[in-house]
Every structure is written in C-alpha cells, then in structure tokens.
Design an enzyme around this catalytic site. Structure first.
Site, mmCIF file in Angstrom:
data_model
loop_
_atom_site.group_PDB
_atom_site.id
_atom_site.type_symbol
_atom_site.label_atom_id
_atom_site.label_comp_id
_atom_site.label_asym_id
_atom_site.label_seq_id
_atom_site.Cartn_x
_atom_site.Cartn_y
_atom_site.Cartn_z
ATOM 1 N N CYS A 332 -14.471 7.399 -38.372
ATOM 2 C CA CYS A 332 -15.209 8.156 -39.371
ATOM 3 C C CYS A 332 -14.762 9.629 -39.357
ATOM 4 C CB CYS A 332 -16.700 8.030 -39.098
ATOM 5 S SG CYS A 332 -17.674 8.628 -40.460
ATOM 6 N N TYR A 360 1.536 10.236 -24.298
ATOM 7 C CA TYR A 360 0.370 10.893 -24.900
ATOM 8 C C TYR A 360 -0.284 10.006 -25.968
ATOM 9 C CZ TYR A 360 3.054 14.532 -22.613
ATOM 10 O OH TYR A 360 3.790 15.234 -21.682
HETATM 11 N N1 PLP Z 1 5.588 19.808 -17.119
HETATM 12 C C1 PLP Z 1 4.494 20.488 -17.527
HETATM 13 C C2 PLP Z 1 3.975 21.579 -16.663
HETATM 14 C C3 PLP Z 1 3.868 20.167 -18.734
HETATM 15 O O1 PLP Z 1 2.792 20.852 -19.124
HETATM 16 C C4 PLP Z 1 4.389 19.099 -19.510
HETATM 17 C C5 PLP Z 1 3.780 18.724 -20.797
HETATM 18 O O2 PLP Z 1 3.093 19.425 -21.458
HETATM 19 C C6 PLP Z 1 5.509 18.416 -19.050
HETATM 20 C C7 PLP Z 1 6.085 18.793 -17.852
HETATM 21 C C8 PLP Z 1 6.104 17.268 -19.816
HETATM 22 O O3 PLP Z 1 6.531 17.611 -21.076
HETATM 23 P P1 PLP Z 1 7.281 16.528 -21.966
HETATM 24 O O4 PLP Z 1 6.403 15.355 -22.076
HETATM 25 O O5 PLP Z 1 7.529 17.191 -23.258
HETATM 26 O O6 PLP Z 1 8.568 16.217 -21.229
#
Ligand code: PLP
Length: 404
Positions: A332, A360
């Site tokens: 919603c 993610y």
């Molecule tokens: N290392 C740190 C401290 C992060 O905050 C992040 C993601 O935000 C990553 C590594 C991994 O980033 P990515 O998934 O873009 O490789």
C-alpha cells in the site's frame, strides 16, 4: 564462467518453493570471487566480503569456503560471521555511529576493527593503548558512486574521520599511544572508474608518514556490477593494474610494506540472486498496463529507495509478444519495480524474474503491510536447497506482548 541458471530451472524452484522467492546461484559468487583474486594476485591483497549485502548463514559459509574473509557493519553481523565459522582474524568490523560498547564487544571477540569517529578513537586509545591494533576510517572528501544516496566519501558524508582532522588523530595517538595499523576508505557503491580508487590511494598516501605502525590500506568496496543488459561491470584487470601501479609507486617509495584490503559486497553477490514473483493482477488503464506481483518494496526496496534499475523477465512466457508494462508490488505505497518496461506479454499467474537480487535484496526486506519475508534458496552444482523458510503468521506475532 558459471553456467547461467535457466528460466526453466527458476520456474521449477517457483513451483517447488512458491513465490515470492529469492534464488541464489553459488557458482556465480565463486566466479566473481575468482575474478577478484586473480586480478589482484600480484599484490599482497585480502578480500573481506561486505556481509551487509546478504547475511544468510549459508551464503557466509559458502563465501568462507572460497577463502574470502568477511566485513561486518554491526556487532550482530560479527556474531553471525563467527557463528558461520570465520576465525576472528578473518573478520573485520567497519563501524559507524555506534556506541563504544559495541566496539568493546568486537574487541572482546578479537576481530579487526575500523573506527570512524574521533570520539570512539579516543575511548579506544584510552582503554587499549598500544595493545590492540586498530584501523581508522578516513573521509577522503571524494564524490563517487552511482548516486548521492550511495556516496559515502564526500565532504558532507557522515562516514569516517574527515581527512583534514589529521592533527586531531595525531594528538590522540600521542595522548593514548594507540596503535593504528590500517587506514580505511569506502567512497561509495557502483563505481566503475579506476581513477576513483587511485584518487583514494593518493589521499591516503599523504597521510602515511603520520602512521608509524601502518600495515594495511583498506579501500573498501563499491565495484560496479551490470544491472542493465549490455552494461559493463568494472574492468577488474584494468582496475587492479591501475591500483598496483599507484600502490607500488606511492607506497614502496616510502619504503613501507603495506597490504591492500577490499570489502566487496555487490561484486560478489548481486548477480547471483533472482527474486521470483507471481503476477497477481493485470490492470489496463488505457494509458498504462500495470502488472502487480505478490511482492513489493518490502522485499526489494532498491528501485524505490535508490531509483535502481533491475532487469526483469517474464520467464513464464519468454516468447510472448512484447508489450509495455509498469510492474508494481502489492504494497500500500507506490512500489514500482519497473515503470514503462517492454516485456513479453504478461498474464495473471505468470512468474517474473527480477535480476540482481542478491545484494541488498532480502537483506533490506521487511514485514511492511504484515507481509511475510520471502523464502531463500541456494543453488550449488545444479541442486537447489532451501536456506530460509518463508515467514509465517507466528513470525509476525512472535515478539509482541499481547497485553490487551
Ligand atoms: N564497505 C563498506 C564500509 C560499506 O559501507 C559498503 C557498502 O555500503 C561496502 C563495503 C560494500 O559496498 P558494495 O556492495 O558496493 O561493494
């Protein structure tokens, strides 16, 4: 190269486990890890998987068995990593904005720690002095990443100790005799341009003479993966070559023997994952045909949160006539997965596969609208196994006190 998972195989999983369903392809993770380790084989490099991307314990163990280490963003991620069997020396905790008590907890577990504020650095120095080598996260004031929400190294970012506060860091080093063994930066996500990493190294290069105990340069994660068909991922051999050239010329001239650490998240797990959802309602409004699925931003928030593009396929009707659709969730809220996308004809009951679901995706899922979180399946050597059952009603009420 990992053999691609076929539409037929995905449909079988949807039939077996129901939808919405996350399917992860183990060999794709392996392929990505091998790209990294072979590209950087000429340098003293360690990789720490940024587990915030996807923490299912089986994924952690799969990645551990590849020989990769793990990076954590909370003390619970540290606990999960230890529970998955990582030895403490293979665990890194890159903290931000946390209470000192969480850092003490990580130190008690004996894992590597990156500290991102002067406040916690001072507390750490006072408590541990020279006895516990620690890393510091520097904010290099570099703008990088696919969009502002995933840029973390610029001059208004909350992350890290701003590089211009080097004198404060030095003062704390003198006052507390703290042992700083690593300098860390992470400038953002979806970075394709090797120059961003080179710039980061150059910022750190200036700082090196201030750190007599330095052993490690940690450049974080952020390597770009393709989301759109035909899009390129970061050119890893080129990136490794550029980093090696800069690293060798900058650091070796200072006669410092430094290891290089990375924290890849998306690069390892984004492309391994598919979110499968069933089309529940077709609504033709004359101008727009909406195809609603039994999922939404509660299961994959990236399109709405980051305007992220996720490739979609109607795997039930791959030869259907191409038409234009808005694919939405059933939440919603306005929760588009795709607005104005050409797809093979969609019928109610069809299964759509949403790509790049590994990073993610489930990890940022919620029970919004009191919907269940999806089940998760891991595929290894062509065999699919359930690694998390779908939520049920009990899960929704488990932690609630029924007082009224
Ligand atoms: N290392 C740190 C401290 C992060 O905050 C992040 C993601 O935000 C990553 C590594 C991994 O980033 P990515 O998934 O873009 O490789």
């Amino acid at each position: 190269m990992a053999e691609k998972i076929t539409n037929e195989f995905l449909l079988e999983q949807a039939g077996e486990y129901g939808t919405p369903l996350y399917v992860y392809h183990g060999e794709k993770i392996k392929e990505q890890y091998e790209k990294l380790s072979s590209a950087f084989s000429a340098l003293d490099t360690k990789f720490f998987y940024a587990s915030k991307a996807l923490t299912n314990i089986n994924i952690l163990r799969y990645i551990k068995n590849l020989g990769c280490n793990v990076d954590c963003s909370s003390s619970n991620e540290v606990k999960l990593a230890l529970h998955a069997g990582f030895e403490p020396e293979r665990v890194l905790y890159t903290s931000n904005g946390i209470s000192f008590a969480e850092i003490e907890e990580a130190a008690a577990a004996g894992v590597h720690i990156n500290i991102d504020s002067l406040s916690n650095l001072e507390k750490f120095g006072k408590k541990y002095g020279h006895t516990y080598p620690v890393g510091i996260r520097i904010r290099p004031n570099i703008m990088a990443g696919g969009n502002i929400k995933i840029s973390t190294g610029h001059n208004t970012s909350k992350f890290g100790i701003p590089v211009h506060q080097i004198e404060d860091i030095e003062r704390l080093m003198k006052e507390t005799n703290i042992c700083i063994h690593a300098l860390h930066i992470h400038t953002g996500s979806d970075i394709k341009d090797p120059d961003i990493f080179v710039k980061g190294i150059e910022v750190l290069f200036e700082l090196i003479p201030h750190f007599p105990d330095l052993k490690v340069i940690d450049l974080g994660g952020g390597f770009k993966v393709p989301y759109k068909p035909g899009e390129d991922e970061v050119n890893m051999p080129l990136l490794a070559r550029r980093i090696k050239e800069t690293f060798v010329s900058d650091f070796q001239t200072q006669n410092r023997n430094l290891s290089l650490w990375f924290e890849p998240g998306k690069f390892l797990v984004s492309e391994c994952g598919y979110l499968l959802a069933t089309v529940t309602v077709l609504k033709d409004t004359g101008e727009i045909t909406f195809a609603a699925v039994n999922s939404g931003l509660n299961h994959l928030i990236r399109p709405m949160m980051y305007d992220a593009y996720h490739h979609l396929e109607n795997i039930s009707n791959p030869k259907g006539v191409k038409k234009n659709y808005w694919v939405t969730g059933n939440i919603c809220e306005t929760d588009n997965f795709a607005a104005g996308r050409t797809l093979n004809e969609i019928r109610e009951g069809d299964i759509l596969a949403i790509y790049n679901g590994g990073a993610y995706g489930f990890e940022m899922a919620s029970n919004y609208n009191s919907r269940y979180k999806p089940a998760e399946v891991l595929v290894e050597n062509g065999i699919a196994r359930l690694i998390r059952r779908r939520d049920n009603f009990e899960d929704l009420i488990r932690n609630q006190a029924e007082l009224i």
